[in-house]
Design an enzyme around this catalytic site. Structure first.
Site, PDB file in Angstrom:
ATOM      1  N   ARG A  44      36.216  86.373  40.511  1.00  0.00           N
ATOM      2  CA  ARG A  44      36.315  85.522  39.319  1.00  0.00           C
ATOM      3  C   ARG A  44      36.878  84.163  39.725  1.00  0.00           C
ATOM      4  O   ARG A  44      37.369  83.994  40.835  1.00  0.00           O
ATOM      5  CB  ARG A  44      37.197  86.188  38.256  1.00  0.00           C
ATOM      6  CG  ARG A  44      38.430  86.858  38.823  1.00  0.00           C
ATOM      7  CD  ARG A  44      39.622  86.748  37.944  1.00  0.00           C
ATOM      8  NE  ARG A  44      39.953  85.385  37.581  1.00  0.00           N
ATOM      9  CZ  ARG A  44      40.613  84.552  38.393  1.00  0.00           C
ATOM     10  NH1 ARG A  44      41.005  84.934  39.612  1.00  0.00           N
ATOM     11  NH2 ARG A  44      40.890  83.325  37.995  1.00  0.00           N
ATOM     12  N   GLY A  45      36.786  83.219  38.796  1.00  0.00           N
ATOM     13  CA  GLY A  45      37.135  81.831  39.092  1.00  0.00           C
ATOM     14  C   GLY A  45      35.866  81.071  39.428  1.00  0.00           C
ATOM     15  O   GLY A  45      35.063  81.522  40.254  1.00  0.00           O
ATOM     16  N   ALA A  46      35.662  79.931  38.766  1.00  0.00           N
ATOM     17  CA  ALA A  46      34.373  79.241  38.862  1.00  0.00           C
ATOM     18  C   ALA A  46      33.920  78.959  40.303  1.00  0.00           C
ATOM     19  O   ALA A  46      32.797  79.308  40.670  1.00  0.00           O
ATOM     20  CB  ALA A  46      34.412  77.956  38.036  1.00  0.00           C
ATOM     21  N   ARG A  87      27.193  85.577  34.337  1.00  0.00           N
ATOM     22  CA  ARG A  87      28.228  84.936  33.519  1.00  0.00           C
ATOM     23  C   ARG A  87      27.730  83.546  33.127  1.00  0.00           C
ATOM     24  O   ARG A  87      27.333  82.773  34.001  1.00  0.00           O
ATOM     25  CB  ARG A  87      29.560  84.838  34.267  1.00  0.00           C
ATOM     26  CG  ARG A  87      30.171  86.201  34.608  1.00  0.00           C
ATOM     27  CD  ARG A  87      31.636  86.105  34.928  1.00  0.00           C
ATOM     28  NE  ARG A  87      32.428  85.831  33.739  1.00  0.00           N
ATOM     29  CZ  ARG A  87      33.741  85.562  33.780  1.00  0.00           C
ATOM     30  NH1 ARG A  87      34.371  85.527  34.936  1.00  0.00           N
ATOM     31  NH2 ARG A  87      34.401  85.319  32.650  1.00  0.00           N
ATOM     32  N   GLN A 192      45.365  87.433  33.787  1.00  0.00           N
ATOM     33  CA  GLN A 192      45.178  86.849  35.123  1.00  0.00           C
ATOM     34  C   GLN A 192      46.410  86.076  35.583  1.00  0.00           C
ATOM     35  O   GLN A 192      46.703  86.022  36.776  1.00  0.00           O
ATOM     36  CB  GLN A 192      43.951  85.922  35.127  1.00  0.00           C
ATOM     37  CG  GLN A 192      42.621  86.643  34.983  1.00  0.00           C
ATOM     38  CD  GLN A 192      42.139  86.647  33.544  1.00  0.00           C
ATOM     39  OE1 GLN A 192      42.939  86.706  32.608  1.00  0.00           O
ATOM     40  NE2 GLN A 192      40.830  86.596  33.351  1.00  0.00           N
ATOM     41  N   ASP A 233      36.186  75.717  34.206  1.00  0.00           N
ATOM     42  CA  ASP A 233      34.952  76.451  34.477  1.00  0.00           C
ATOM     43  C   ASP A 233      33.710  75.587  34.282  1.00  0.00           C
ATOM     44  O   ASP A 233      32.688  75.846  34.892  1.00  0.00           O
ATOM     45  CB  ASP A 233      34.882  77.694  33.591  1.00  0.00           C
ATOM     46  CG  ASP A 233      35.794  78.785  34.094  1.00  0.00           C
ATOM     47  OD1 ASP A 233      35.313  79.673  34.811  1.00  0.00           O
ATOM     48  OD2 ASP A 233      37.009  78.730  33.806  1.00  0.00           O
ATOM     49  N   ASN A 243      37.640  76.057  29.857  1.00  0.00           N
ATOM     50  CA  ASN A 243      38.499  76.837  30.747  1.00  0.00           C
ATOM     51  C   ASN A 243      38.916  78.096  30.010  1.00  0.00           C
ATOM     52  O   ASN A 243      38.538  78.323  28.852  1.00  0.00           O
ATOM     53  CB  ASN A 243      39.713  76.018  31.190  1.00  0.00           C
ATOM     54  CG  ASN A 243      40.458  76.669  32.338  1.00  0.00           C
ATOM     55  OD1 ASN A 243      39.854  77.056  33.348  1.00  0.00           O
ATOM     56  ND2 ASN A 243      41.759  76.837  32.203  1.00  0.00           N
ATOM     57  N   LYS A 244      39.688  78.920  30.650  1.00  0.00           N
ATOM     58  CA  LYS A 244      40.104  80.202  30.082  1.00  0.00           C
ATOM     59  C   LYS A 244      40.632  80.036  28.665  1.00  0.00           C
ATOM     60  O   LYS A 244      41.335  79.086  28.369  1.00  0.00           O
ATOM     61  CB  LYS A 244      41.171  80.833  30.981  1.00  0.00           C
ATOM     62  CG  LYS A 244      41.671  82.194  30.524  1.00  0.00           C
ATOM     63  CD  LYS A 244      40.533  83.200  30.344  1.00  0.00           C
ATOM     64  CE  LYS A 244      39.740  83.404  31.604  1.00  0.00           C
ATOM     65  NZ  LYS A 244      38.553  84.270  31.389  1.00  0.00           N
TER      66      LYS A 244
END
Length: 335
Positions: A44-46, A87, A192, A233, A243-244
């Site tokens: 995970r993480g762009a 995603r 996270q 992201d 973003n998140k």
């Protein structure tokens, strides 16, 4: 520690869903396992998603059994499509897919195609590592000795397969000798911040305090927080940033309390085809991420649930965007 690594016809990843309790490496030999790893947040993480997808495409190409280029490319298109559906929000995924498609668009020899895909995936990884290191160096100049920084979600080496974005800035500032303290939002619903960011900060020896997401405004109002730094992201051409989930709330709170709010992201996260945040697709994830914590149900059966994975922060709330090209300030115009 390498969150994503190519190892001659297989890919090794850290299963981030098990941290911090267990550091487990998985060796993947089927590209569909990488697609699933991205969907389930093992990776995970762009930036890391883009790198993982590039290696996954290269892996998929190794397994294609075809006699002609046309037959090969039909099968390869399915690999591209599977990753594109994994995603929807992180633009680095689509950046990597586009790079991989372009790398082989003029080739006809099957072995050269396979090799070109591996080489392009490695090149993407190297470029992202370099970009995150350079943006961290630029961002560290914004951090003064003695700062207390608030961050959200996880934007360190785990999320980038490189140096980190938001955490990269913090790590670089610490390595320059600055004394820092980091407040870490737990980042519901999948924690996270609590699971990954605190773990990475502890690995670096950086003092950290874990708080619930709803405590951020309290600490800003008390004057505890000197600045907020998050990753991204997808960044639209006008600077609006996905973003998140929860990032938008932090930006509004920071604005209200006159706390600088910074986004740290490589240029591969900028999507100039999208003019504003209104057009950024927002992933909706499974309801059980909200109704349960670590497998323990915390909500009654049958309750309605919304679970957007990201929100969009309007550019007017962003003090600056930290990239490998330098510190970009308003007015944002990535066109």
């Amino acid at each position: 520690m390498k969150p994503v690594e190519w190892l001659d016809n297989r890919i090794r990843i850290i299963d981030q869903t098990l941290l911090p309790s267990e550091l487990r490496y998985l060796d993947l030999t089927d590209y569909k396992d990488m697609v699933e790893a991205i969907k389930t947040l093992r990776v995970r993480g762009a930036p890391a998603i883009g790198i993982a997808a590039a290696y996954g495409i290269a892996l998929g190409a190794q397994r294609i059994d075809a006699d002609t280029p046309d037959e090969f490319f039909r099968s390869l298109q399915q690999v591209f499509d599977d990753f594109a559906r994994s995603r929807p929000t992180a633009v680095n995924l689509f950046y990597a897919i586009g790079r991989m498609q372009h790398a082989v668009s003029a080739l006809n020899d099957l072995e050269k195609i396979r090799q070109a895909l591996v080489e392009e995936a490695k090149r993407i990884h190297i470029e992202e590592e370099d970009a995150t290191r350079r943006l961290s160096e630029y961002g560290a100049e914004l951090i003064r000795d003695g700062f207390t920084i608030l961050t959200h979600c996880n934007a360190g080496p785990l999320a980038t397969a490189g140096y980190g974005t938001a955490l990269g800035v913090i790590i670089e500032a610490k390595r320059k000798g600055k004394k820092l303290h980091v407040y870490v939002d737990e980042t519901r619903p999948l924690l996270q911040g609590a699971r990954l960011t605190t773990w990475e900060l502890m690995q670096e020896g950086i003092p950290a305090t874990l708080i619930t997401d709803s405590m951020a405004g309290h600490f800003m109002h008390r004057g505890t927080i000197d600045c907020v730094i998050t990753g991204a992201d997808r960044i639209a051409a006008n600077g609006d940033t996905a973003n998140k989930i929860g990032t938008y709330s932090l930006a509004v709170l920071a604005h209200e309390n006159q706390v600088p709010f910074y986004i740290a992201a490589p240029m591969s996260t900028v999507d100039i085809s999208i003019k504003s945040g209104n057009d950024i697709p927002i992933e909706e994830r499974k309801v059980d991420e909200v109704t349960a914590i670590a497998g323990v149900r915390v909500a009654p059966d049958g309750v309605a649930v919304a679970n957007p994975a990201f929100d969009v922060t309007p550019h007017r709330y962003i003090t600056a965007i930290i990239t490998e090209r330098g510190i970009i300030r308003q007015p944002y115009d990535f066109d």
